[in-house]
Design a protein around this motif. Structure first.
Motif, PDB file in Angstrom:
ATOM      1  N   ALA A   1     109.093  24.702   7.284  1.00 19.38           N
ATOM      2  CA  ALA A   1     108.487  25.248   6.063  1.00 19.38           C
ATOM      3  C   ALA A   1     107.062  25.723   6.328  1.00 19.38           C
ATOM      4  O   ALA A   1     106.643  26.764   5.811  1.00 19.38           O
ATOM      5  N   ALA A   2     106.328  24.985   7.140  1.00 15.19           N
ATOM      6  CA  ALA A   2     104.959  25.385   7.473  1.00 15.19           C
ATOM      7  C   ALA A   2     104.959  26.678   8.285  1.00 15.19           C
ATOM      8  O   ALA A   2     104.131  27.566   8.056  1.00 15.19           O
ATOM      9  N   ILE A   3     105.893  26.794   9.204  1.00 15.22           N
ATOM     10  CA  ILE A   3     105.991  28.002  10.028  1.00 15.22           C
ATOM     11  C   ILE A   3     106.338  29.203   9.155  1.00 15.22           C
ATOM     12  O   ILE A   3     105.745  30.276   9.290  1.00 15.22           O
ATOM     13  N   VAL A   4     107.269  29.018   8.248  1.00 13.79           N
ATOM     14  CA  VAL A   4     107.662  30.097   7.340  1.00 13.79           C
ATOM     15  C   VAL A   4     106.495  30.476   6.424  1.00 13.79           C
ATOM     16  O   VAL A   4     106.255  31.659   6.171  1.00 13.79           O
ATOM     17  N   ALA A   5     105.763  29.479   5.961  1.00 12.79           N
ATOM     18  CA  ALA A   5     104.687  29.712   4.993  1.00 12.79           C
ATOM     19  C   ALA A   5     103.572  30.601   5.538  1.00 12.79           C
ATOM     20  O   ALA A   5     102.889  31.270   4.758  1.00 12.79           O
ATOM     21  N   ILE A   6     103.391  30.615   6.841  1.00 14.59           N
ATOM     22  CA  ILE A   6     102.297  31.437   7.375  1.00 14.59           C
ATOM     23  C   ILE A   6     102.812  32.720   8.027  1.00 14.59           C
ATOM     24  O   ILE A   6     102.228  33.241   8.963  1.00 14.59           O
ATOM     25  N   ASN A   7     103.913  33.224   7.496  1.00 12.10           N
ATOM     26  CA  ASN A   7     104.387  34.573   7.800  1.00 12.10           C
ATOM     27  C   ASN A   7     105.009  34.751   9.183  1.00 12.10           C
ATOM     28  O   ASN A   7     105.036  35.858   9.706  1.00 12.10           O
ATOM     29  N   ALA A   8     105.515  33.688   9.767  1.00 12.95           N
ATOM     30  CA  ALA A   8     106.122  33.809  11.091  1.00 12.95           C
ATOM     31  C   ALA A   8     107.393  34.653  11.058  1.00 12.95           C
ATOM     32  O   ALA A   8     107.699  35.339  12.038  1.00 12.95           O
ATOM     33  N   VAL A   9     108.121  34.624   9.949  1.00 10.50           N
ATOM     34  CA  VAL A   9     109.379  35.374   9.868  1.00 10.50           C
ATOM     35  C   VAL A   9     109.134  36.865  10.098  1.00 10.50           C
ATOM     36  O   VAL A   9     109.862  37.510  10.860  1.00 10.50           O
ATOM     37  N   ASP A  10     108.104  37.412   9.486  1.00 17.12           N
ATOM     38  CA  ASP A  10     107.814  38.839   9.674  1.00 17.12           C
ATOM     39  C   ASP A  10     107.506  39.156  11.132  1.00 17.12           C
ATOM     40  O   ASP A  10     107.985  40.154  11.671  1.00 17.12           O
ATOM     41  N   HIS A  11     106.719  38.312  11.768  1.00 17.43           N
ATOM     42  CA  HIS A  11     106.355  38.560  13.166  1.00 17.43           C
ATOM     43  C   HIS A  11     107.576  38.431  14.076  1.00 17.43           C
ATOM     44  O   HIS A  11     107.766  39.243  14.984  1.00 17.43           O
ATOM     45  N   LEU A  12     108.401  37.428  13.816  1.00 18.59           N
ATOM     46  CA  LEU A  12     109.609  37.245  14.628  1.00 18.59           C
ATOM     47  C   LEU A  12     110.590  38.398  14.419  1.00 18.59           C
ATOM     48  O   LEU A  12     111.217  38.861  15.374  1.00 18.59           O
ATOM     49  N   CYS A  13     110.718  38.865  13.189  1.00 19.10           N
ATOM     50  CA  CYS A  13     111.607  40.008  12.925  1.00 19.10           C
ATOM     51  C   CYS A  13     111.106  41.254  13.650  1.00 19.10           C
ATOM     52  O   CYS A  13     111.903  42.028  14.181  1.00 19.10           O
ATOM     53  N   GLN A  14     109.809  41.439  13.677  1.00 21.79           N
ATOM     54  CA  GLN A  14     109.236  42.576  14.399  1.00 21.79           C
ATOM     55  C   GLN A  14     109.536  42.462  15.892  1.00 21.79           C
ATOM     56  O   GLN A  14     109.802  43.452  16.563  1.00 21.79           O
ATOM     57  N   MET A  15     109.530  41.237  16.393  1.00 17.07           N
ATOM     58  CA  MET A  15     109.807  41.014  17.811  1.00 17.07           C
ATOM     59  C   MET A  15     111.264  41.323  18.166  1.00 17.07           C
ATOM     60  O   MET A  15     111.574  41.595  19.325  1.00 17.07           O
ATOM     61  N   LEU A  16     112.151  41.311  17.175  1.00 16.48           N
ATOM     62  CA  LEU A  16     113.552  41.660  17.434  1.00 16.48           C
ATOM     63  C   LEU A  16     113.701  43.110  17.877  1.00 16.48           C
ATOM     64  O   LEU A  16     114.727  43.488  18.436  1.00 16.48           O
ATOM     65  N   LEU A  17     112.689  43.913  17.626  1.00 16.55           N
ATOM     66  CA  LEU A  17     112.719  45.327  17.996  1.00 16.55           C
ATOM     67  C   LEU A  17     112.048  45.591  19.344  1.00 16.55           C
ATOM     68  O   LEU A  17     111.931  46.738  19.766  1.00 16.55           O
ATOM     69  N   SER A  18     111.624  44.537  20.014  1.00 13.36           N
ATOM     70  CA  SER A  18     110.953  44.666  21.305  1.00 13.36           C
ATOM     71  C   SER A  18     111.898  45.252  22.349  1.00 13.36           C
ATOM     72  O   SER A  18     113.112  45.064  22.295  1.00 13.36           O
ATOM     73  N   GLU A  19     111.320  45.919  23.317  1.00 11.14           N
ATOM     74  CA  GLU A  19     112.119  46.432  24.429  1.00 11.14           C
ATOM     75  C   GLU A  19     112.508  45.317  25.395  1.00 11.14           C
ATOM     76  O   GLU A  19     113.480  45.452  26.129  1.00 11.14           O
ATOM     77  N   ALA A  20     111.755  44.230  25.384  1.00 11.14           N
ATOM     78  CA  ALA A  20     112.001  43.124  26.311  1.00 11.14           C
ATOM     79  C   ALA A  20     113.098  42.209  25.775  1.00 11.14           C
ATOM     80  O   ALA A  20     112.990  41.662  24.677  1.00 11.14           O
ATOM     81  N   GLU A  21     114.133  42.037  26.557  1.00  8.92           N
ATOM     82  CA  GLU A  21     115.268  41.222  26.130  1.00  8.92           C
ATOM     83  C   GLU A  21     114.869  39.772  25.863  1.00  8.92           C
ATOM     84  O   GLU A  21     115.335  39.159  24.906  1.00  8.92           O
ATOM     85  N   GLN A  22     113.997  39.223  26.694  1.00 12.03           N
ATOM     86  CA  GLN A  22     113.585  37.831  26.507  1.00 12.03           C
ATOM     87  C   GLN A  22     112.853  37.650  25.179  1.00 12.03           C
ATOM     88  O   GLN A  22     113.039  36.651  24.486  1.00 12.03           O
ATOM     89  N   VAL A  23     112.049  38.616  24.801  1.00 10.87           N
ATOM     90  CA  VAL A  23     111.332  38.554  23.520  1.00 10.87           C
ATOM     91  C   VAL A  23     112.334  38.615  22.371  1.00 10.87           C
ATOM     92  O   VAL A  23     112.267  37.816  21.430  1.00 10.87           O
ATOM     93  N   ARG A  24     113.268  39.554  22.442  1.00 12.23           N
ATOM     94  CA  ARG A  24     114.295  39.664  21.388  1.00 12.23           C
ATOM     95  C   ARG A  24     115.100  38.372  21.282  1.00 12.23           C
ATOM     96  O   ARG A  24     115.358  37.872  20.185  1.00 12.23           O
ATOM     97  N   GLY A  25     115.498  37.834  22.416  1.00  7.91           N
ATOM     98  CA  GLY A  25     116.334  36.636  22.422  1.00  7.91           C
ATOM     99  C   GLY A  25     115.642  35.417  21.844  1.00  7.91           C
ATOM    100  O   GLY A  25     116.202  34.708  21.005  1.00  7.91           O
ATOM    101  N   THR A  26     114.410  35.167  22.270  1.00  2.00           N
ATOM    102  CA  THR A  26     113.704  33.985  21.763  1.00  2.00           C
ATOM    103  C   THR A  26     113.351  34.143  20.287  1.00  2.00           C
ATOM    104  O   THR A  26     113.412  33.175  19.526  1.00  2.00           O
ATOM    105  N   ALA A  27     113.027  35.363  19.881  1.00  2.00           N
ATOM    106  CA  ALA A  27     112.738  35.604  18.457  1.00  2.00           C
ATOM    107  C   ALA A  27     113.991  35.377  17.614  1.00  2.00           C
ATOM    108  O   ALA A  27     113.930  34.757  16.544  1.00  2.00           O
ATOM    109  N   ALA A  28     115.130  35.847  18.091  1.00  2.00           N
ATOM    110  CA  ALA A  28     116.385  35.670  17.355  1.00  2.00           C
ATOM    111  C   ALA A  28     116.746  34.192  17.226  1.00  2.00           C
ATOM    112  O   ALA A  28     117.174  33.733  16.157  1.00  2.00           O
TER     113      ALA A  28
END
Length: 145
Positions: free
Chosen positions: A59-86
């Motif tokens: 809940a604390a992680i969600v409260a400080i806008n991590a979801v938006d940053h992680l969703c943005q990382m899903l569009l990364s060209e780097a597979e490792q970034v996409r995978g860990t964000a997902a």
């Protein structure tokens, strides 16, 4: 940062909540500000690990806008970034507010859901999250502009 949150209970002269909050904030700042793919992937991995360590951390992680940053990382060209964000988003889908935010982002951009599903085959997404996505698809709600 991961250690700060996990070891917050035993850090002398510090309140557990303050130590945990500081560690979580540092991780989310790395998700947001780092230009290094390796740092982003490690930060997302730490978020995923922390999400299921103690009650309230997700809940604390969600409260400080991590979801938006992680969703943005899903569009990364780097597979490792996409995978860990997902994977981090998969764990955050078990938090009620996190679930709603992720569903909203996936409805805005359905490609995000494809990425999440691709990388989370081995972890269990929240059943309510999966049901919510199926409901969106069944009802045929248009994407949110």
């Amino acid at each position: 940062m991961l250690q700060v949150v996990i070891l917050a209970r035993i850090i002398p002269d510090e309140e557990q909540a303050k130590s945990s909050a500081a560690g979580i904030k540092l991780l989310v700042d790395l998700l947001q500000d780092s230009r290094s793919e390796e740092v982003q992937a490690l930060a997302a991995d730490c978020v995923a690990s922390l999400t299921h360590t103690r009650a309230g951390v997700a809940a604390a992680i969600v409260a400080i806008n991590a979801v938006d940053h992680l969703c943005q990382m899903l569009l990364s060209e780097a597979e490792q970034v996409r995978g860990t964000a997902a994977i981090a988003l998969g764990y955050l889908s078990h938090d009620h507010k996190g679930e709603r935010l992720i569903l909203q982002r996936c409805r805005t951009d359905p490609y995000l859901m494809k990425v999440i599903r691709y990388y989370t085959k081995r972890i269990r997404l929240a059943p309510t999250f999966t049901e919510g996505w199926q409901h969106y698809r069944k009802v045929g709600l248009p994407p949110i502009p």
